[in-house]
Design an enzyme around this catalytic site. Structure first.
Site, short mmCIF file in Angstrom:
data_model
loop_
_atom_site.label_atom_id
_atom_site.label_comp_id
_atom_site.label_asym_id
_atom_site.label_seq_id
_atom_site.Cartn_x
_atom_site.Cartn_y
_atom_site.Cartn_z
N SER A 165 2.67 -7.89 -0.19
CA SER A 165 1.54 -7.78 0.63
C SER A 165 0.20 -7.91 -0.13
O SER A 165 -0.09 -7.49 -1.32
CB SER A 165 1.72 -6.41 1.55
OG SER A 165 0.33 -6.09 2.13
N TYR A 184 2.26 2.83 0.87
CA TYR A 184 2.71 1.56 1.06
C TYR A 184 2.11 0.47 0.07
O TYR A 184 2.91 -0.47 -0.39
CB TYR A 184 2.28 0.92 2.46
CG TYR A 184 2.71 -0.42 2.94
CD1 TYR A 184 3.82 -0.80 3.41
CD2 TYR A 184 1.50 -1.56 2.87
CE1 TYR A 184 4.10 -2.07 3.74
CE2 TYR A 184 1.88 -2.60 3.25
CZ TYR A 184 3.02 -3.30 3.66
OH TYR A 184 3.37 -4.48 4.09
P1 NAP Z 1 8.54 -5.82 11.13
O1 NAP Z 1 8.08 -6.67 12.41
O2 NAP Z 1 8.34 -4.29 11.34
O3 NAP Z 1 10.03 -6.02 10.91
C1 NAP Z 1 10.72 -4.92 9.79
C2 NAP Z 1 12.08 -5.51 9.57
O4 NAP Z 1 12.57 -4.80 8.38
C3 NAP Z 1 12.89 -5.02 10.58
O5 NAP Z 1 13.75 -6.34 10.84
C4 NAP Z 1 13.55 -3.97 10.14
O6 NAP Z 1 14.95 -3.74 10.75
C5 NAP Z 1 13.73 -3.96 8.87
N1 NAP Z 1 13.86 -2.82 8.10
C6 NAP Z 1 13.07 -1.94 7.80
N2 NAP Z 1 13.63 -1.03 7.09
C7 NAP Z 1 14.89 -1.38 6.75
C8 NAP Z 1 15.79 -0.82 5.96
N3 NAP Z 1 15.68 0.25 5.27
N4 NAP Z 1 16.95 -1.59 5.69
C9 NAP Z 1 16.93 -2.85 6.28
N5 NAP Z 1 16.12 -3.27 7.12
C10 NAP Z 1 14.91 -2.66 7.34
O7 NAP Z 1 7.74 -6.10 9.78
P2 NAP Z 1 6.73 -7.33 9.32
O8 NAP Z 1 5.49 -7.22 9.87
O9 NAP Z 1 7.93 -8.65 9.78
O10 NAP Z 1 7.08 -7.45 7.87
C11 NAP Z 1 8.08 -7.89 6.92
C12 NAP Z 1 7.72 -7.78 5.62
O11 NAP Z 1 6.46 -8.44 5.43
C13 NAP Z 1 7.54 -6.33 4.98
O12 NAP Z 1 8.16 -6.24 3.97
C14 NAP Z 1 6.12 -5.85 5.11
O13 NAP Z 1 5.82 -4.97 4.19
C15 NAP Z 1 5.52 -7.52 4.95
N6 NAP Z 1 4.22 -7.40 5.37
C16 NAP Z 1 3.77 -7.52 6.63
C17 NAP Z 1 2.52 -7.67 6.88
C18 NAP Z 1 1.96 -7.71 8.36
O14 NAP Z 1 0.78 -7.87 8.70
N7 NAP Z 1 2.85 -8.11 9.29
C19 NAP Z 1 1.42 -7.65 5.86
C20 NAP Z 1 1.90 -7.78 4.79
C21 NAP Z 1 3.09 -7.57 4.35
P3 NAP Z 1 15.24 -3.24 12.45
O15 NAP Z 1 14.63 -4.31 13.47
O16 NAP Z 1 16.69 -2.90 12.39
O17 NAP Z 1 14.30 -2.01 12.55
#
Ligand code: NAP
Length: 252
Positions: free
Chosen positions: A147, A161
């Protein structure tokens, strides 16, 4: 676009957000996809259906990436269903309610670090054990999803985080050098403000609308824009890149 060299990719957190977009784009490039998830089985099944509709095979596997036995079973199941794993997207990640460091408890730290750091290491470990030429594998690629928070610190939101993503950056640097001569490339994508459900977990579902316009490009990004960078780093087009970072953050 598809190629016989693309193989089998495990996408952790493939059920929603950036992981789901990555699963769909990888399928368009010909990868068979293992959609790993923790709780949302319905969302994971929907992504499997979308991948299969594009042609490649897919399987959904429930696994908490912070648990060693779950991660081993995840990779075993992926291999049994789809064949040898050639790629890993270490994408599963969590954050909790916005607060200051002086409000963060040990329980919360353990939850955040378990998924974001322990999970990334355990999945990378299984991928290396199966892909490294040192162990008889044929090589492969790992992309870690960090991130922009790792270089910004996320004050007043979630420093825990941000620090966990600092660990993901360092995992990328160290592991990339460890396995560079074993046929495995390890790279990292650092998204900025991306429209997914993760912001609701922080207690601010409208965060992208509030902060997006303040970014240099004047908007937040999409999961699909992040997936483009991830799938490029997985591909042979990135054959001389390892230990590299792509910021997909609109200039943030
Ligand atoms: P999201 O929509 O909240 O999706 C999170 C995903 O991770 C879901 O599929 C969830 O599964 C899974 N997950 C969470 N905890 C888990 C665990 N312990 N074991 C297995 N699966 C798990 O998040 P996102 O925004 O797409 O984020 C994806 C990645 O991008 C993350 O690493 C996040 O930190 C990074 N990121 C996101 C942003 C942003 O602005 N969105 C910015 C920077 C970085 P379930 O569906 O089963 O809950």
């Amino acid at each position: 676009m598809s190629s016989s060299r693309t193989g089998v990719v495990v996408v952790t957190g493939g059920s929603r957000g950036i992981g789901a977009a990555t699963a769909r784009l990888a399928a368009r490039h010909g990868y068979a996809v293992c959609v790993a998830f923790r709780s949302d089985a319905e969302a994971a099944r929907a992504v499997v259906g979308e991948v299969e509709a594009l042609g490649p095979a897919a399987v959904a596997v429930r696994a908490d990436v912070g648990l060693e036995q779950d991660v081993e079973r995840l990779f075993d199941t992926a291999e049994n269903a789809l064949g040898p794993v050639t790629a890993l997207v270490n994408n599963a990640g969590v954050l909790e309610r916005q607060c200051r460091v002086d409000e963060i408890t040990a329980d919360r730290l353990q939850r955040v670090l378990s998924t974001n750091v322990v999970g990334a290491f355990l999945c990378a470990r299984q991928a290396v054990l199966r892909m490294s030429t040192r162990y008889g594998g044929r090589g492969g690629a790992i992309v870690n999803v960090s991130s922009a928070a790792s270089r910004l610190g996320s004050p007043h939101e979630y420093v825990d985080y941000a620090a966990s993503k600092g660990a993901v950056d360092t995992l990328t640097l160290g592991l990339s050098k460890e396995v560079a001569a074993e046929g495995i490339r390890v790279n990292c994508v650092r998204p900025g403000i991306i429209a997914t459900g993760i912001h609701a977990a922080g207690g601010e579902p409208g965060r992208v609308d509030r902060i997006g316009p303040l970014q240099p490009m004047g908007r937040g990004g999409t999961a699909e824009e992040v997936a483009e960078a991830i799938v490029w780093l997985l591909s042979d087009a990135a054959s001389y890149s390892t230990g590299a970072f792509i910021d997909v953050s609109g200039g943030r």
